[in-house]
Design a protein around this motif. Structure first.
Motif, PDB file in Angstrom:
ATOM      1  N   GLY A 140     -20.278  15.216  90.899  1.00  0.00           N
ATOM      2  CA  GLY A 140     -18.828  14.910  89.891  1.00  0.00           C
ATOM      3  C   GLY A 140     -18.117  16.893  90.086  1.00  0.00           C
ATOM      4  N   LYS A 141     -18.722  17.647  90.721  1.00  0.00           N
ATOM      5  CA  LYS A 141     -17.961  19.124  90.523  1.00  0.00           C
ATOM      6  C   LYS A 141     -17.297  18.878  91.639  1.00  0.00           C
ATOM      7  N   SER A 142     -17.302  17.728  92.581  1.00  0.00           N
ATOM      8  CA  SER A 142     -16.656  18.518  93.461  1.00  0.00           C
ATOM      9  C   SER A 142     -15.293  18.644  93.708  1.00  0.00           C
ATOM     10  N   GLY A 143     -14.370  17.607  93.032  1.00  0.00           N
ATOM     11  CA  GLY A 143     -13.327  17.548  92.764  1.00  0.00           C
ATOM     12  C   GLY A 143     -12.501  15.897  93.084  1.00  0.00           C
ATOM     13  N   HIS A 144     -13.611  15.459  94.510  1.00  0.00           N
ATOM     14  CA  HIS A 144     -13.322  14.143  94.697  1.00  0.00           C
ATOM     15  C   HIS A 144     -13.181  12.960  94.312  1.00  0.00           C
ATOM     16  N   VAL A 146     -13.159  11.007  90.331  1.00  0.00           N
ATOM     17  CA  VAL A 146     -12.570  11.074  88.505  1.00  0.00           C
ATOM     18  C   VAL A 146     -13.070  10.217  87.687  1.00  0.00           C
ATOM     19  N   GLY A 147     -14.687   9.785  87.841  1.00  0.00           N
ATOM     20  CA  GLY A 147     -15.629   9.238  86.982  1.00  0.00           C
ATOM     21  C   GLY A 147     -16.985   9.169  87.520  1.00  0.00           C
ATOM     22  N   PHE A 148     -17.445   8.615  87.024  1.00  0.00           N
ATOM     23  CA  PHE A 148     -18.947   7.464  87.646  1.00  0.00           C
ATOM     24  C   PHE A 148     -18.921   6.388  86.753  1.00  0.00           C
ATOM     25  N   LYS A 149     -19.835   5.565  87.779  1.00  0.00           N
ATOM     26  CA  LYS A 149     -19.989   4.440  87.444  1.00  0.00           C
ATOM     27  C   LYS A 149     -21.345   3.421  87.548  1.00  0.00           C
ATOM     28  N   THR A 150     -21.485   3.217  86.468  1.00  0.00           N
ATOM     29  CA  THR A 150     -23.133   2.718  87.122  1.00  0.00           C
ATOM     30  C   THR A 150     -23.659   1.025  86.057  1.00  0.00           C
ATOM     31  N   PHE A 151     -23.838   0.256  86.349  1.00  0.00           N
ATOM     32  CA  PHE A 151     -24.725  -0.888  86.427  1.00  0.00           C
ATOM     33  C   PHE A 151     -26.607  -0.814  85.960  1.00  0.00           C
ATOM     34  N   LEU A 152     -26.263  -1.820  84.662  1.00  0.00           N
ATOM     35  CA  LEU A 152     -27.605  -1.822  83.696  1.00  0.00           C
ATOM     36  C   LEU A 152     -28.224  -2.357  84.597  1.00  0.00           C
ATOM     37  N   HIS A 153     -28.163  -3.138  85.693  1.00  0.00           N
ATOM     38  CA  HIS A 153     -30.033  -3.633  86.191  1.00  0.00           C
ATOM     39  C   HIS A 153     -30.532  -3.438  87.602  1.00  0.00           C
ATOM     40  N   GLU A 154     -31.364  -4.172  87.919  1.00  0.00           N
ATOM     41  CA  GLU A 154     -31.562  -4.145  89.202  1.00  0.00           C
ATOM     42  C   GLU A 154     -30.791  -4.985  90.164  1.00  0.00           C
ATOM     43  N   SER A 184     -21.940  17.181  84.768  1.00  0.00           N
ATOM     44  CA  SER A 184     -20.663  17.036  85.742  1.00  0.00           C
ATOM     45  C   SER A 184     -19.652  16.778  85.173  1.00  0.00           C
ATOM     46  N   GLY A 185     -18.975  17.671  83.892  1.00  0.00           N
ATOM     47  CA  GLY A 185     -17.655  17.120  83.565  1.00  0.00           C
ATOM     48  C   GLY A 185     -17.089  16.166  83.889  1.00  0.00           C
ATOM     49  N   LEU A 186     -17.439  14.868  84.212  1.00  0.00           N
ATOM     50  CA  LEU A 186     -16.195  13.590  84.276  1.00  0.00           C
ATOM     51  C   LEU A 186     -16.964  12.835  83.064  1.00  0.00           C
ATOM     52  N   ILE A 187     -15.941  11.474  83.538  1.00  0.00           N
ATOM     53  CA  ILE A 187     -16.383  10.489  82.059  1.00  0.00           C
ATOM     54  C   ILE A 187     -16.933   9.453  83.196  1.00  0.00           C
ATOM     55  N   TRP A 188     -17.685   9.288  82.437  1.00  0.00           N
ATOM     56  CA  TRP A 188     -19.506   7.572  83.045  1.00  0.00           C
ATOM     57  C   TRP A 188     -19.015   6.764  82.392  1.00  0.00           C
ATOM     58  N   LEU A 189     -18.505   5.344  83.337  1.00  0.00           N
ATOM     59  CA  LEU A 189     -17.890   4.779  83.362  1.00  0.00           C
ATOM     60  C   LEU A 189     -18.871   3.215  82.842  1.00  0.00           C
ATOM     61  N   LEU A 190     -19.736   2.706  82.347  1.00  0.00           N
ATOM     62  CA  LEU A 190     -20.367   1.390  82.511  1.00  0.00           C
ATOM     63  C   LEU A 190     -19.898   0.350  82.267  1.00  0.00           C
ATOM     64  N   HIS A 191     -20.381  -0.545  83.129  1.00  0.00           N
ATOM     65  CA  HIS A 191     -20.521  -1.768  83.031  1.00  0.00           C
ATOM     66  C   HIS A 191     -21.643  -2.545  81.555  1.00  0.00           C
ATOM     67  N   ASN A 240     -23.050  13.822  73.942  1.00  0.00           N
ATOM     68  CA  ASN A 240     -21.390  13.612  73.939  1.00  0.00           C
ATOM     69  C   ASN A 240     -20.636  13.752  75.497  1.00  0.00           C
ATOM     70  N   LEU A 241     -21.622  12.667  75.924  1.00  0.00           N
ATOM     71  CA  LEU A 241     -20.959  12.511  77.846  1.00  0.00           C
ATOM     72  C   LEU A 241     -19.980  11.364  76.655  1.00  0.00           C
ATOM     73  N   PRO A 242     -18.531  12.440  77.870  1.00  0.00           N
ATOM     74  CA  PRO A 242     -16.983  11.318  77.151  1.00  0.00           C
ATOM     75  C   PRO A 242     -17.579   9.924  78.603  1.00  0.00           C
ATOM     76  N   VAL A 243     -17.739   8.983  77.575  1.00  0.00           N
ATOM     77  CA  VAL A 243     -17.705   7.005  78.022  1.00  0.00           C
ATOM     78  C   VAL A 243     -16.768   5.927  78.208  1.00  0.00           C
ATOM     79  N   LEU A 244     -16.243   6.084  78.622  1.00  0.00           N
ATOM     80  CA  LEU A 244     -15.265   4.741  78.644  1.00  0.00           C
ATOM     81  C   LEU A 244     -16.066   3.225  79.412  1.00  0.00           C
ATOM     82  N   PHE A 245     -15.988   2.836  78.373  1.00  0.00           N
ATOM     83  CA  PHE A 245     -17.232   1.262  78.221  1.00  0.00           C
ATOM     84  C   PHE A 245     -16.340   0.423  78.828  1.00  0.00           C
TER      85      PHE A 245
END
Ligand SMILES: [Zn+2]
Length: 463
Positions: A140-144, A146-154, A184-191, A240-245
């Motif tokens: 996240g801190k690499s600067g490359h 703009v956010g992280f994405k995660t799916f919540l299943h196998e 990481s300082g970045l926003i987390w996006l999730l499904h 207080n992790l920033p989250v985008l649903f």
């Protein structure tokens, strides 16, 4: 003005500072250098867009381009030509490649696949999953990204390479992951869908041998989304992790996010044109071609979702462009057909039609489709605004044109799977799309020879 500009665009309706101005945009070296009512002087290219609307280029916060791997669905070239066709000058690429980019090495392989191909600008997201918990902070801190994405299943059976590294399959991993993401300082996006509930429902339908397409929607009712939003709001509260649903489809889930916003939480919500414009009956008509996750909802739910567009709670509208081939849509039954819509080219006309119908203000349209996504992904005001010093990302729009959407006019490699959109009546057409001063669609034609002129973007902040 002494220096000759590269391009001047003249129009009687340029959207500047939330007002429509009769004037000129002057462009030099890819940047906006003049905005005003007096002519800015000589330019190498003069574009008269009188009678057209001139808006900031759109920023699509939710696009899957697949490469490397699965290039039969889309490539960086075809996907960004599709973006240009639909007026998106910047796209946020979500990690559903093979493998998903869960470290820098994999990300740089994606860069290699994109460079020399893309025609619009791309910002990449990283994948966050149980494979890379310990790498999340440094990635996240690499600067490359703009956010992280995660799916919540196998990982779905047979698609392990695409999903491993992108999924957190139980709450233990999710909670541990949240602690890493917060550093990481970045926003987390999730499904946000409860996979346990959904799999239980699907098994019930299969046991009854009931494969009606509508059961795709019935197996993933709104509660499966609302439950996960509630849980994630709770689990992220202390950091207080920033989250985008992502792609939220039902009003109860948005209401929870609204309350969290009111408490000062950094939480954001995306919905998609298909949840605002279409309903689940289309599953009966189009089968798997109307299959997306979360599913299309009832008319009642669709209508109720609009109140959160109106009251400002919904932050962004993304296409969730998720291209699949006809074979992948036709495989097996409704439950194992691939879920996703090749939607990037229709985000503009579907939502602009709502502007013309008086359902959406032009101000909210620009905010939801351009300014807010640029802000959330730390690309503003370089992207998402017509202002001096910003990148000259501009769309020229025929705001009166009435027509029917058609698959034949699409650039996406998966256009044959876009049956849901065929013959939908819309108002408003992208005439030209300009990325950093460079026309990638001009007078209605997408310019394939602009291949390779897009850039890979980094967040503006420096770590
Ligand atoms: Zn998606």
């Amino acid at each position: 003005m002494a220096k000759v500009l590269d391009t001047v665009i003249k129009s009687d309706r340029i959207y500047i500072d939330d007002k429509l101005i009769d004037g000129y945009i002057g462009i030099k070296d890819g940047k906006i250098v003049y905005l005003g009512q007096e002519g800015p002087g000589a330019a190498n290219k003069e574009v008269d867009a009188t009678n057209y609307l001139v808006l900031p280029g759109l920023v699509d916060p939710h696009v899957h381009l697949r490469e490397p791997g699965n290039s039969h669905r889309e490539t960086f070239l075809t996907g960004t030509l599709a973006a240009a066709n639909g007026g998106a000058t910047t796209i946020i690429e979500h990690p559903l490649a093979s493998p998903p980019p869960y470290n820098l090495e994999i990300l740089f392989n994606r860069y290699k696949a994109a460079e020399g191909e893309i025609v619009v600008d791309i910002a990449f997201m990283g994948a966050a999953g149980e494979y890379n918990l310990k790498d999340i902070e440094s990635f996240g801190k690499s600067g490359h990204i703009v956010g992280f994405k995660t799916f919540l299943h196998e990982a779905p059976a047979g698609r392990e390479l695409e999903f491993n590294g992108l999924t957190m399959c139980n709450d233990g991993v999710v909670y541990a992951g949240i602690q890493e993401l917060a550093k990481s300082g970045l926003i987390w996006l999730l499904h946000a869908e409860n996979n346990d509930m959904i799999q239980y429902n699907i098994k019930e339908f299969i046991a009854r041998n009931d494969f009606s397409p509508i059961n795709h929607a019935k197996s993933r009712p709104p509660i499966t989304e609302t439950e996960t939003v509630a849980k994630i709001l709770l689990l992220t509260e202390e950091t207080n992790l920033p989250v985008l649903f992502c792609h939220i489809s039902n009003p109860e889930a948005v209401e929870l996010i609204k309350k969290a916003k009111q408490q000062g939480r950094k939480v954001y919500v995306e919905t998609c044109p298909h949840y605002l414009c279409f309903t689940e009956e289309l599953l009966s008509q189009h089968g798997a071609y109307a299959k997306c996750n979360p599913p299309l909802r009832s008319e009642k739910v669709r209508k109720a979702l609009w109140q959160y567009i109106d009251d400002g709670t919904i932050d962004v509208i993304g296409s969730d462009h998720a291209p699949y081939s006809v074979e992948e849509k036709e495989q097996g039954n409704i439950f194992n057909a691939c879920a996703g819509l090749p939607a990037i080219e229709f985000r503009f006309p579907l939502m602009f039609t709502k502007v013309k119908e008086g359902k959406l203000s032009l101000h909210r349209f620009v905010e939801l489709l351009s300014r807010n996504p640029a802000k959330i992904f730390d690309l503003y005001p370089n992207k998402g605004s017509l202002s001096i010093g910003a990148d000259a990302d501009i769309i020229i729009v025929d705001s009166e044109k009435k027509y029917k959407l058609t698959i034949d006019a699409m650039q996406s490699k998966s256009r044959r799977s876009a049956k849901l959109f065929e013959n939908v009546e819309v108002i408003g057409e992208i005439v030209s799309t300009i990325v950093r001063g460079n026309f990638v669609k001009e007078n209605g034609s997408v310019l394939v020879d602009k291949k390779g002129t897009g850039l890979i973007l980094k967040p503006l902040r420096n770590y």
